[in-house]
Design a protein around this motif. Structure first.
Motif, short mmCIF file in Angstrom:
data_model
loop_
_atom_site.label_atom_id
_atom_site.label_comp_id
_atom_site.label_asym_id
_atom_site.label_seq_id
_atom_site.Cartn_x
_atom_site.Cartn_y
_atom_site.Cartn_z
N VAL A 261 0.89 -1.13 -0.17
CA VAL A 261 -0.05 -0.04 0.11
C VAL A 261 0.83 1.21 -0.14
CG1 VAL A 261 -1.64 1.35 1.14
CG2 VAL A 261 -1.90 -1.33 1.31
N ASP A 262 0.75 2.13 -0.91
CA ASP A 262 1.41 3.44 -0.91
C ASP A 262 0.78 4.51 0.04
OD1 ASP A 262 2.53 5.59 -1.69
OD2 ASP A 262 2.06 5.65 -3.87
N VAL A 263 1.60 4.69 1.23
CA VAL A 263 1.32 5.87 2.12
C VAL A 263 2.01 7.05 1.95
CG1 VAL A 263 0.45 3.59 3.58
CG2 VAL A 263 2.75 4.60 3.52
N THR A 264 2.54 7.19 0.73
CA THR A 264 3.63 8.40 0.53
C THR A 264 2.49 9.85 0.86
OG1 THR A 264 4.93 7.38 -0.88
CG2 THR A 264 4.97 9.64 -0.80
N ALA A 265 1.13 9.72 0.23
CA ALA A 265 0.38 10.84 0.34
C ALA A 265 -0.13 11.08 1.78
CB ALA A 265 -0.69 10.69 -0.65
N ARG A 266 -0.33 9.82 2.41
CA ARG A 266 -0.63 10.00 3.75
C ARG A 266 0.35 10.45 4.61
NH1 ARG A 266 -1.96 4.34 6.76
NH2 ARG A 266 0.31 4.58 7.00
N ASN A 267 1.50 10.00 4.40
CA ASN A 267 2.57 10.49 5.39
C ASN A 267 3.00 11.90 5.12
OD1 ASN A 267 2.77 8.05 6.30
ND2 ASN A 267 4.85 7.60 5.13
N ARG A 268 2.90 12.35 3.95
CA ARG A 268 3.01 13.85 3.35
C ARG A 268 1.96 14.74 3.92
NH1 ARG A 268 4.72 13.91 -2.85
NH2 ARG A 268 6.97 12.97 -2.73
N ALA A 269 0.84 14.26 4.24
CA ALA A 269 -0.26 15.04 4.97
C ALA A 269 -0.12 15.05 6.64
CB ALA A 269 -1.61 14.39 4.61
N ALA A 270 0.68 13.89 6.95
CA ALA A 270 0.85 14.33 8.26
C ALA A 270 2.06 15.04 8.47
CB ALA A 270 0.93 12.51 8.90
#
Length: 735
Positions: A261-270
């Motif tokens: 699962v690509d969580v790059t966007a979620r990590n960037r948002a955090a």
């Protein structure tokens, strides 16, 4: 359908004895729908106590609690519950030998402790005949015979799915989403080792192969199924991923099912959210503006690949750039921006500040806004620039925030929101700094004003002290002058009093002297007549004259005596009167009763309205004297005593007003002329001089009320409309 136990009166308790963690809550929830209660214990003695209750429908015992190899606890539970109660044994590591011993002691079933709670509930309900087993259907495959094409299932998944061989970490199969995820073909991915899809080092500096090996070991030990790993796209772009791994066994093959699962966007948002909070903290604690803006630009650069951020500040003139900064931009480029004018065609930043609106330039080389500065941008490889004005309020521009790229590109919706948030934070930081600088200037100016004001106050203080000394001297002189004036006023008052006394006493005494002198002469004549022979007629004439003279002398001496008595009453004080506690109504009532007959003869009707409950701690005699003077004043001056007097009504009323007693003496006589009201309490002031008025009645009354009784007297009167005297007396007279 089988009947629940609650309706049959049969045992309905499921005994669960285990020393290991088990999801007994889910088991209890499922069984409760069918009328069964789960009684969970963790010790052998507790299990035996529950078995003795006689309400156990089925017992489940953990082998770990059973004791030695002979499973004594299981045997004791079986004996206590009876042969008809099913007994399940749970084992953390099932094996054939333990399985045989379990059935040897009479266990109904031997199950792994890892069995899901729902599956265990199904077995219990089927065993207790609450549920029927699922019927076997020839047309449908059973779980034992069902085979699924893993490749077909993998290919249709919307997630990135990898099938990996454990040990070698070789990828055996991938789906289409995996090819899109890594930007590689199926042939490139298959037979590739999974760690090779990661950068050599993870963000913490450890080798990717080492981190991956540790995570696989943790999955195989059952510690976790999800691991975090940074992977890499074929373009070199890093991807923050979460890998969910499930071991698969197929014969001799040891496989691993991997879902990525690509969580790059979620990590960037955090990271953006945390970065915003830290920036707001920096602004709140008044961190330097340059440090805050640099942290802001670094935060935005971490959110978008290959972006270079700058902040430009508009000068005080509102027409040129005063400063420019950017942590990743060449300093020479930033220095070249300082002093440039803003305008309708001044690149992205100058135009944005001029328009007060966002300016997007996707291709610097071909946009007319960049015509004057295209060469400078090309020198540093800048191909796109998006700029947004930084606003202090809805109409005041204070700078611009820009995002540069080294490739031609336009922003998407997420990037437009990002640059908007950056400009908002920059506006807060810059505005806060300017407000603090303005406050500092005001503080410094205020300190100057305070110093000047302090000096002025010191001067004023010196002047005030000098004036105070002068006033003190003047006050001393004034005090001396006042004492002299008081002495003179006393002498003047005494002189007026003596003159009044002399004036009042002069008439009766003078009349008496004249009459005595006349009678002396008549007596001498009578003696001469007596020597020559006294005639009867002469003697009778003398006697008549003597009798008339006696009346005149007696009347004038009585008048003088009355005046002297009045003068003595002027100086009356409390020491000459007896203080006592008395009822006002009784004392005043007796006074009015004594005066009523005389008043009636003079045509005056007396009315009284007295509160009989009123009590005073005062001087009754002076009080009655004051009231008598007021009544006499009303009769003489209000109605005119004598045969020419007028009739009318005189009312005396008394009531309680809290701390005071109010006494009113009211008449409907001729009233007092307005010009005389200020003088009615002056000694010897009267409007009936020579007609029975001495001018001392109201003077004496005023002295008694305000002195001895410690009260106050008021008068209200109009010519032709009568007069009201109001006495306000304390309930306790002053000592």
């Amino acid at each position: 359908m089988p009947t629940p136990p609650s309706s049959l009166g049969t045992p309905h308790t499921i005994l669960l004895a285990t020393s290991s963690a088990y999801d007994h809550a889910s088991l209890a929830q499922t069984l409760a729908r069918h009328g069964y209660h789960v009684h969970a214990v963790s010790r052998g003695d507790e299990a035996l106590a529950a078995a003795r209750s006689g309400d156990v429908a089925l017992a489940i015992v953990d082998v770990a609690l059973a004791g030695s190899a002979s499973l004594e606890l299981c045997q004791m539970v079986r004996q206590l519950c009876g042969p008809g109660v099913p007994l399940y044994l749970l084992s953390t590591a099932p094996n054939a030998e333990e399985h045989a011993r379990a059935f040897h002691i009479g266990a109904t079933d031997y199950l792994p402790l890892s069995m899901e709670a729902d599956d265990l509930a199904d077995k219990i309900l089927v065993r207790l005949n609450v549920m029927l087993p699922a019927p076997a259907t020839r047309a449908l495959p059973t779980m034992a015979t069902l085979e699924v094409n893993y490749h077909t299932m993998l290919a249709g998944s919307p997630d990135t799915i990898l099938l990996m061989q454990r040990g070698s970490n070789l990828l055996l199969d991938v789906n289409r989403r995996a090819r899109q995820h890594f930007g590689l073909t199926e042939a490139e991915l298959v037979q590739t080792r999974l760690p090779s899809l990661c950068p050599p080092l993870q963000p913490d500096g450890r080798a990717s192969t080492e981190v991956f090996a540790e995570q696989v070991d943790a999955v195989m030990a059952g510690a976790t199924q999800m691991v975090a790993l940074t992977m890499r796209h074929s373009t070199g772009r890093l991807i923050d991923c979460e890998l969910r791994m499930v071991p698969l066994n197929s014969g001799d093959h040891r496989l691993m099912h991997v879902r990525v699962v690509d969580v790059t966007a979620r990590n960037r948002a955090a990271a953006l959210r945390n970065g915003k909070n830290k920036l707001l903290e920096m602004i709140a604690r008044s961190a330097p503006q340059g440090e805050t803006l640099e942290r802001l630009m670094q935060l935005i650069e971490s959110q978008s690949a290959d972006v270079l951020c700058t902040v430009m500040l508009l000068g005080p003139d509102g027409r040129t750039v005063a400063a420019a900064s950017g942590p990743s931009m060449p300093s020479a480029y930033l220095d070249a921006l300082v002093g440039l004018p803003i305008g309708p065609a001044a690149g992205s930043c100058g135009t944005a500040m001029h328009r007060r609106a966002t300016v997007i330039v996707a291709d610097i080389d071909n946009d007319p806004l960049w015509a004057p500065y295209r060469a400078a941008a090309s020198r540093y490889g800048l191909r796109a620039c998006w700029s947004i004005p930084i606003m202090q309020d809805s109409s005041t521009v204070i700078g611009s925030f820009a995002m540069y790229y080294r490739s031609v590109r336009a922003p998407d919706a997420e990037e437009l929101a990002l640059i908007g948030a950056a400009a908002h934070l920059a506006g807060i930081a810059i505005t806060r700094t300017r407000r603090e600088e303005e406050l500092l200037r005001h503080r410094e100016h205020l300190e100057e004003l305070v110093a000047a004001r302090t000096l002025e106050l010191m001067r004023s203080k010196d002047q005030a002290e000098q004036v105070n000394e002068e006033l003190t001297a003047a006050l001393e002189n004034l005090s001396l002058t006042q004492d002299e004036l008081v002495r003179r006023d006393k002498l003047a008052a005494l002189g007026a009093l003596v003159a009044g006394v002399a004036h009042e006493l002069n008439t009766p005494i003078g009349n008496s002297l004249v009459m005595a002198s006349t009678m002396s002469e008549r007596t001498a004549e009578l003696r001469r007549e007596l020597e020559g022979g006294l005639r009867r007629s002469v003697l009778e004439t003398y006697l008549d004259q003597a009798a008339s003279a006696d009346q005149v002398v007696l009347r004038n001496l009585n008048r003088a005596a009355a005046l002297v008595a009045s003068f003595r009453r002027i100086a009356i004080d409390g020491a000459q009167s007896q203080r006592s506690r008395f009822r006002l109504g009784e004392q005043v009532g007796e006074l009015l009763h004594a005066l009523e007959a005389d008043l009636r003869r003079q045509g005056v009707t007396l009315e009284q309205e007295l509160d009989q409950s009123l009590e005073l701690d005062s001087y009754p005699a002076p009080l009655l004297q004051a009231l008598r003077q007021l009544i006499d004043n009303a009769v003489v001056h209000g109605f005119g005593s004598g045969k020419d007097g007028r009739t009318g009504t005189l009312r005396v009323a008394a009531h309680d007003s809290g701390e005071e007693v109010v006494i009113d003496v009211i008449d409907d006589g001729i009233g007092i002329a307005g010009g005389n009201l200020p003088r009615i309490y002056d000694p010897f002031f009267t409007t009936r001089m020579g007609a029975g008025g001495s001018g001392l009645g109201l003077y004496v009354t005023h002295n008694i009320v305000t002195g001895v009784l410690g009260g106050h007297i008021d008068v209200a009167s109009k010519a032709g409309l009568g007069t009201r005297f109001t006495l306000r007396l304390p309930k306790s007279a002053p000592l």
